[in-house]
Write a protein that holds these residues in place. Structure first.
Motif, PDB file in Angstrom:
ATOM      1  N   GLU A   1       0.838  -1.204   0.000  1.00 17.23           N
ATOM      2  CA  GLU A   1       0.000   0.000   0.000  1.00 17.23           C
ATOM      3  C   GLU A   1       0.873   1.254   0.000  1.00 17.23           C
ATOM      4  N   GLU A   2       1.938   1.246   0.785  1.00 22.48           N
ATOM      5  CA  GLU A   2       2.841   2.390   0.824  1.00 22.48           C
ATOM      6  C   GLU A   2       3.541   2.582  -0.517  1.00 22.48           C
ATOM      7  N   ASP A   3       3.905   1.474  -1.177  1.00 26.58           N
ATOM      8  CA  ASP A   3       4.501   1.556  -2.519  1.00 26.58           C
ATOM      9  C   ASP A   3       3.581   2.319  -3.465  1.00 26.58           C
ATOM     10  N   TYR A   4       2.330   1.898  -3.496  1.00 29.19           N
ATOM     11  CA  TYR A   4       1.366   2.538  -4.403  1.00 29.19           C
ATOM     12  C   TYR A   4       1.133   3.990  -4.022  1.00 29.19           C
ATOM     13  N   PHE A   5       1.016   4.245  -2.739  1.00 32.72           N
ATOM     14  CA  PHE A   5       0.780   5.615  -2.274  1.00 32.72           C
ATOM     15  C   PHE A   5       1.906   6.545  -2.717  1.00 32.72           C
ATOM     16  N   ARG A   6       3.145   6.134  -2.503  1.00 34.24           N
ATOM     17  CA  ARG A   6       4.288   6.979  -2.865  1.00 34.24           C
ATOM     18  C   ARG A   6       4.375   7.184  -4.370  1.00 34.24           C
ATOM     19  N   SER A   7       4.147   6.111  -5.112  1.00 37.57           N
ATOM     20  CA  SER A   7       4.220   6.210  -6.566  1.00 37.57           C
ATOM     21  C   SER A   7       3.159   7.161  -7.114  1.00 37.57           C
ATOM     22  N   ILE A   8       1.916   6.969  -6.681  1.00 37.25           N
ATOM     23  CA  ILE A   8       0.823   7.807  -7.183  1.00 37.25           C
ATOM     24  C   ILE A   8       1.033   9.270  -6.791  1.00 37.25           C
ATOM     25  N   ALA A   9       1.483   9.497  -5.574  1.00 38.90           N
ATOM     26  CA  ALA A   9       1.759  10.871  -5.124  1.00 38.90           C
ATOM     27  C   ALA A   9       2.814  11.524  -6.006  1.00 38.90           C
ATOM     28  N   ALA A  10       3.833  10.756  -6.399  1.00 37.10           N
ATOM     29  CA  ALA A  10       4.879  11.294  -7.275  1.00 37.10           C
ATOM     30  C   ALA A  10       4.325  11.589  -8.660  1.00 37.10           C
ATOM     31  N   TRP A  11       3.518  10.675  -9.196  1.00 39.14           N
ATOM     32  CA  TRP A  11       2.919  10.902 -10.516  1.00 39.14           C
ATOM     33  C   TRP A  11       2.026  12.136 -10.517  1.00 39.14           C
ATOM     34  N   MET A  12       1.310  12.352  -9.442  1.00 39.43           N
ATOM     35  CA  MET A  12       0.366  13.469  -9.382  1.00 39.43           C
ATOM     36  C   MET A  12       1.058  14.819  -9.422  1.00 39.43           C
ATOM     37  N   LYS A  13       2.319  14.858  -9.062  1.00 39.11           N
ATOM     38  CA  LYS A  13       3.059  16.117  -9.136  1.00 39.11           C
ATOM     39  C   LYS A  13       3.215  16.586 -10.576  1.00 39.11           C
ATOM     40  N   LEU A  14       3.045  15.665 -11.540  1.00 41.61           N
ATOM     41  CA  LEU A  14       3.135  16.022 -12.957  1.00 41.61           C
ATOM     42  C   LEU A  14       1.820  16.588 -13.490  1.00 41.61           C
ATOM     43  N   ASN A  15       0.766  16.496 -12.683  1.00 43.70           N
ATOM     44  CA  ASN A  15      -0.552  17.017 -13.047  1.00 43.70           C
ATOM     45  C   ASN A  15      -1.025  16.462 -14.399  1.00 43.70           C
ATOM     46  N   ILE A  16      -0.969  15.143 -14.523  1.00 43.41           N
ATOM     47  CA  ILE A  16      -1.414  14.473 -15.747  1.00 43.41           C
ATOM     48  C   ILE A  16      -2.633  13.611 -15.428  1.00 43.41           C
ATOM     49  N   PRO A  17      -3.445  13.256 -16.433  1.00 43.18           N
ATOM     50  CA  PRO A  17      -4.583  12.366 -16.191  1.00 43.18           C
ATOM     51  C   PRO A  17      -4.089  11.002 -15.688  1.00 43.18           C
ATOM     52  N   ILE A  18      -4.704  10.503 -14.626  1.00 42.14           N
ATOM     53  CA  ILE A  18      -4.274   9.248 -14.012  1.00 42.14           C
ATOM     54  C   ILE A  18      -5.474   8.372 -13.681  1.00 42.14           C
ATOM     55  N   VAL A  19      -5.389   7.121 -14.095  1.00 39.33           N
ATOM     56  CA  VAL A  19      -6.355   6.104 -13.666  1.00 39.33           C
ATOM     57  C   VAL A  19      -5.573   5.027 -12.922  1.00 39.33           C
ATOM     58  N   PHE A  20      -5.963   4.764 -11.684  1.00 38.15           N
ATOM     59  CA  PHE A  20      -5.356   3.673 -10.921  1.00 38.15           C
ATOM     60  C   PHE A  20      -6.427   2.627 -10.675  1.00 38.15           C
ATOM     61  N   CYS A  21      -6.161   1.406 -11.142  1.00 37.32           N
ATOM     62  CA  CYS A  21      -7.130   0.328 -10.968  1.00 37.32           C
ATOM     63  C   CYS A  21      -6.484  -0.807 -10.190  1.00 37.32           C
ATOM     64  N   GLU A  22      -7.159  -1.247  -9.130  1.00 32.53           N
ATOM     65  CA  GLU A  22      -6.620  -2.222  -8.189  1.00 32.53           C
ATOM     66  C   GLU A  22      -7.591  -3.396  -8.101  1.00 32.53           C
ATOM     67  N   ASN A  23      -7.056  -4.632  -8.139  1.00 36.99           N
ATOM     68  CA  ASN A  23      -7.938  -5.793  -8.291  1.00 36.99           C
ATOM     69  C   ASN A  23      -8.077  -6.691  -7.055  1.00 36.99           C
ATOM     70  N   SER A  24      -7.721  -6.160  -5.861  1.00 33.18           N
ATOM     71  CA  SER A  24      -7.984  -6.934  -4.648  1.00 33.18           C
ATOM     72  C   SER A  24      -9.076  -6.284  -3.800  1.00 33.18           C
ATOM     73  N   ASN A  25      -9.687  -5.242  -4.363  1.00 35.63           N
ATOM     74  CA  ASN A  25     -10.775  -4.508  -3.715  1.00 35.63           C
ATOM     75  C   ASN A  25     -10.372  -3.995  -2.327  1.00 35.63           C
ATOM     76  N   TYR A  26      -9.115  -3.603  -2.225  1.00 35.60           N
ATOM     77  CA  TYR A  26      -8.590  -3.097  -0.956  1.00 35.60           C
ATOM     78  C   TYR A  26      -8.972  -1.625  -0.798  1.00 35.60           C
ATOM     79  N   ASN A  27      -9.584  -1.303   0.320  1.00 41.52           N
ATOM     80  CA  ASN A  27     -10.026   0.065   0.558  1.00 41.52           C
ATOM     81  C   ASN A  27      -8.904   0.868   1.219  1.00 41.52           C
ATOM     82  N   SER A  28      -8.102   1.529   0.383  1.00 40.06           N
ATOM     83  CA  SER A  28      -6.996   2.325   0.898  1.00 40.06           C
ATOM     84  C   SER A  28      -7.450   3.767   1.099  1.00 40.06           C
ATOM     85  N   LYS A  29      -7.576   4.166   2.343  1.00 41.02           N
ATOM     86  CA  LYS A  29      -7.981   5.536   2.634  1.00 41.02           C
ATOM     87  C   LYS A  29      -6.909   6.536   2.203  1.00 41.02           C
ATOM     88  N   LYS A  30      -5.639   6.115   2.307  1.00 45.10           N
ATOM     89  CA  LYS A  30      -4.537   6.992   1.918  1.00 45.10           C
ATOM     90  C   LYS A  30      -4.602   7.312   0.434  1.00 45.10           C
TER      91      LYS A  30
END
Length: 242
Positions: A31-60
């Protein structure tokens, strides 16, 4: 292309027991891996779709998308058939997104990346592609062109609809046919029909950890130079062959 692409991140935060070729299994770590990666990608202000297939509810991760000023979407579902094979889980993510994502369908060009990883030289890769020319698919072909690196590749959305979707059904990891094989085969099929393929303009400089080995991806100077030389040689050989 530069104004009409969407970053497509795939993921499994809580993998099931018994999945082949997976050592980085701890849910909190993933979860921390995904959180850090997505946060870094978002700094580029580009369209992002993240799809996760274990139905894990990550509040972060939900919080990241709720506060994102760009075009973003966080999708999650429970995989039906991915029990031991990563490739089939990846296939389900593709199918689910193309059936359910509002953001993905708005863009012609898709840049797919493993969700736990960030690409440090992403801007260099994008800016090296002529603004008026985008090949049908960009990827790194390996192993006598029978294997395509699926951690990062770029494609026109027609590539998925016309080719990749059909070949993904042929994944059979029990017989050593992986996602990477079907990606390579779909590229060959598209080329046979006259569509243009290109190797990536630069070696991808990933930041993160290998899921299969649980080791940090190394990007020291000599490795980067080696990857660049290999890519230039492959590009030269590919041009001679075509």
């Amino acid at each position: 292309m530069r104004n009409n692409f969407c970053l497509f991140l795939t993921g499994t935060i809580s993998p099931r027991e018994g999945i082949n070729r997976l050592k980085r299994k701890n849910v909190d770590v993933r979860e921390e891996d995904y959180f850090r990666s997505i946060a870094a990608w978002m700094k580029l202000n580009i369209p992002i779709v993240f799809c996760e297939n274990s139905n894990y509810n990550s509040k972060k991760i939900s919080s990241l998308f709720e506060n994102y000023s760009g075009d973003g979407e966080y999708l999650k579902f429970q995989s039906d058939s991915c029990i031991t094979e990563k490739g089939k889980g990846e296939t389900e993510i593709f199918n689910y997104c193309y059936n359910n994502s509002e953001v993905l369908r708005r863009y012609q060009f898709i840049i797919k990346c493993t969700g736990r990883l960030y690409v440090e030289n992403f801007s260099d890769i994008i800016e090296s592609i002529p603004a008026d020319k985008f090949c049908f698919v960009y990827a790194d072909l390996l192993r006598n062109m029978t294997w395509a690196n699926s951690m990062f590749f770029m494609y026109d959305t027609g590539f998925y609809k016309e080719y990749l979707r059909k070949y993904l059904d042929k994944i059979d990891e029990s017989n050593f046919i992986y996602f990477e094989h079907t990606l390579a085969r779909s590229i060959h099929a598209a080329m046979a029909d006259g569509y243009e393929f290109s190797l990536l303009p630069y070696p991808v400089k990933f930041l993160g950890y290998h899921g299969s080995s649980d080791e940090q991806i190394k990007n020291d100077f000599f490795r980067v130079i080696k990857r660049l030389i290999v890519l230039r040689l492959k590009s030269w050989a590919f041009k001679l062959a075509t």
